[in-house]
Design an enzyme around this catalytic site. Structure first.
Site, PDB file in Angstrom:
ATOM      1  N   TRP A 127       0.858  -1.189   0.000  1.00 46.60           N
ATOM      2  CA  TRP A 127       0.000   0.000   0.000  1.00 46.60           C
ATOM      3  C   TRP A 127       0.893   1.237   0.000  1.00 46.60           C
ATOM      4  O   TRP A 127       1.780   1.364   0.851  1.00 46.60           O
ATOM      5  CB  TRP A 127      -0.879  -0.050   1.252  1.00 46.60           C
ATOM      6  CG  TRP A 127      -1.821   1.084   1.437  1.00 46.60           C
ATOM      7  CD1 TRP A 127      -2.665   1.630   0.515  1.00 46.60           C
ATOM      8  CD2 TRP A 127      -2.045   1.810   2.660  1.00 46.60           C
ATOM      9  NE1 TRP A 127      -3.402   2.653   1.080  1.00 46.60           N
ATOM     10  CE2 TRP A 127      -3.034   2.777   2.387  1.00 46.60           C
ATOM     11  CE3 TRP A 127      -1.506   1.724   3.939  1.00 46.60           C
ATOM     12  CZ2 TRP A 127      -3.494   3.665   3.366  1.00 46.60           C
ATOM     13  CZ3 TRP A 127      -1.958   2.595   4.903  1.00 46.60           C
ATOM     14  CH2 TRP A 127      -2.941   3.549   4.625  1.00 46.60           C
ATOM     15  N   ASP A 208      -0.627  -5.343   9.301  1.00 48.80           N
ATOM     16  CA  ASP A 208      -1.678  -4.409   8.938  1.00 48.80           C
ATOM     17  C   ASP A 208      -2.848  -5.240   8.429  1.00 48.80           C
ATOM     18  O   ASP A 208      -2.742  -5.912   7.403  1.00 48.80           O
ATOM     19  CB  ASP A 208      -1.174  -3.450   7.851  1.00 48.80           C
ATOM     20  CG  ASP A 208      -2.172  -2.335   7.544  1.00 48.80           C
ATOM     21  OD1 ASP A 208      -3.302  -2.372   8.080  1.00 48.80           O
ATOM     22  OD2 ASP A 208      -1.822  -1.433   6.763  1.00 48.80           O
ATOM     23  N   ALA A 210      -6.552  -4.738   7.275  1.00 54.17           N
ATOM     24  CA  ALA A 210      -7.548  -3.723   6.919  1.00 54.17           C
ATOM     25  C   ALA A 210      -8.792  -4.318   6.275  1.00 54.17           C
ATOM     26  O   ALA A 210      -9.757  -3.592   6.032  1.00 54.17           O
ATOM     27  CB  ALA A 210      -6.925  -2.701   5.965  1.00 54.17           C
ATOM     28  N   LYS A 243     -13.457  -0.810   6.037  1.00 51.90           N
ATOM     29  CA  LYS A 243     -14.032  -1.664   5.008  1.00 51.90           C
ATOM     30  C   LYS A 243     -15.067  -2.619   5.560  1.00 51.90           C
ATOM     31  O   LYS A 243     -16.203  -2.669   5.084  1.00 51.90           O
ATOM     32  CB  LYS A 243     -12.929  -2.448   4.287  1.00 51.90           C
ATOM     33  CG  LYS A 243     -12.156  -1.630   3.274  1.00 51.90           C
ATOM     34  CD  LYS A 243     -11.124  -0.733   3.926  1.00 51.90           C
ATOM     35  CE  LYS A 243     -10.303   0.030   2.910  1.00 51.90           C
ATOM     36  NZ  LYS A 243      -9.329   0.947   3.568  1.00 51.90           N
TER      37      LYS A 243
END
Length: 394
Positions: A127, A208, A210, A243
């Site tokens: 990312w 991470d 997400a 999300k």
């Protein structure tokens, strides 16, 4: 003094969004921006969120600050969602943050505080904001091989070879599930191998996560995170609710820091509180409170999980449809990887020039590295994208 400012590089995704808005073509397709969209092109408010907001509006009596680390019930609920029973609660410090991005930023601040000479190892690709934040904070950065553009799968041999070069005090940044931007994930056996490498090198993992619930399911998507957290003495975890709860604009995230023992957790928790105080004092509460309400209420949680499963299965259906259409058009299975990837994104492994050709010729908007947002598709636009990919010669 302001004359000393210098122009910063434009954000590629924001620039792509602007170009899409200015394109007059009615049949253009936006596959760039990283938000979930339904078949109508909308990003809906989830049913459980709407219900929780109504309940909160009726019951809430104050908008006073919560605490520097946010509401304790949010931390408890998120720790349970991400980690389950894999780690003793007494080893986990946690602080709410403005979104998952805020959690990544606070983690980097914490790392620099603990070891200013630390090197952060990131996947190639990753990312883009990972890279931006690491560089801005002033930490050393190294990439490890991850995505094979020929097979469109994980280059695990290259990944392993590179990670073996990490040192004690370094941090290895991993994606918990639904790798952004590639959609290619490591397997359970490969997670175990990564843990062995971390234990051998003495590097610290940071994960991470997400997109929990967007890949193979809530529990399945957290399996790698739980393996790492249960077998490593120290782990950092940045989690986002943008999300899977659809609360993008509420900026709801959390940073978890797992210490070697409960005695160290008090110091770690105080450090997270201090970092929050320096950056924004008290974190946002509205989204966090909705999330904790949903996760601790059986009816709300059941409705949320049912809708999240609809979203997940819908994206898997679009992946299969796109792979099948490309197989029909090319009479080959070289695009089968799209059905095998997970989450919102896939990287189709082509050049910026061909991505631009698809935009110019067919109105297909995707990031220049060929990352496309599967959730930006629907039944009608899948054939349009497939034809554009074939016509461009990808």
């Amino acid at each position: 003094m302001f004359e000393n400012l210098t122009a910063q590089p434009a954000d590629k995704i924001l620039a792509l969004m602007q170009a899409y808005r200015e394109d007059p073509r009615a049949d253009k397709v936006d596959l760039g921006v990283g938000v979930y969209k339904d078949a109508s092109g909308n990003t809906p408010v989830m049913r459980a969120i709407k219900t929780a907001e109504q309940q909160l509006w009726e019951a809430q009596t104050t908008k006073a600050y919560t605490g520097l680390a946010g509401a304790p019930e949010f931390a408890d609920a998120m720790i349970d969602l991400v980690l389950g029973t894999s780690v003793e609660r007494g080893r986990i410090a946690a602080a709410a943050t403005p979104g998952g991005t805020g959690a990544v930023r606070q983690a980097m601040e914490l790392i620099k505080w603990m070891n200013p000479e630390a090197t952060i190892w990131v996947s190639n690709p990753t990312w883009p904001n990972h890279l931006s934040i690491i560089k801005y904070v002033g930490l050393n950065l190294r990439e490890y091989r991850y995505f094979d553009k020929d097979t469109r799968a994980v280059d695990f041999d290259g990944m392993s070879e590179d990670l073996k070069q990490a040192k004690p005090g370094d941090v290895v940044l991993l994606h918990g599930c639904c790798h952004n931007p590639t959609g290619a994930n490591i397997t359970t056996a490969e997670w175990a191998e990564v843990i062995s490498i971390l234990q051998e090198t003495g590097a610290t993992p940071m994960i991470d996560i997400a997109y929990q619930g967007f890949g193979d399911g809530l529990e399945e998507d957290a399996a790698g995170v739980r393996m790492v957290a249960s077998e490593m003495p120290e782990t950092l975890i940045a989690a986002s609710c943008s999300k899977n709860f659809g609360v993008y604009r509420e900026r709801t995230g959390i940073l978890m820091a797992i210490s070697a023992n409960a005695a160290a957790t008090k110091l770690t928790q105080g450090s997270l509180n201090y970092l929050n105080r320096q950056n924004f004092s008290f974190p946002p509460d509205h989204g966090a409170r909705l999330v904790s309400m949903i996760l601790t209420d059986d009816a709300l949680r059941a409705d949320w999980q049912a809708e999240l499963e609809e979203v997940r299965l819908g994206m898997l259906g679009l992946r299969t449809q796109l792979a099948d259409e490309l197989k029909r058009l090319t009479n080959s299975d070289r695009f089968n990887f799209i059905a095998e990837h997970r989450g919102m994104f896939s990287q189709i492994g082509t050049t910026p020039e061909l991505v631009e050709k698809m935009r110019a010729d067919s109105g297909i908007y995707m990031v220049s590295d060929s990352r496309l947002n599967i959730a930006g598709l629907n039944d009608k636009t899948v054939p349009v994208l497939a034809k554009a990919i074939v016509d461009a010669g990808v």
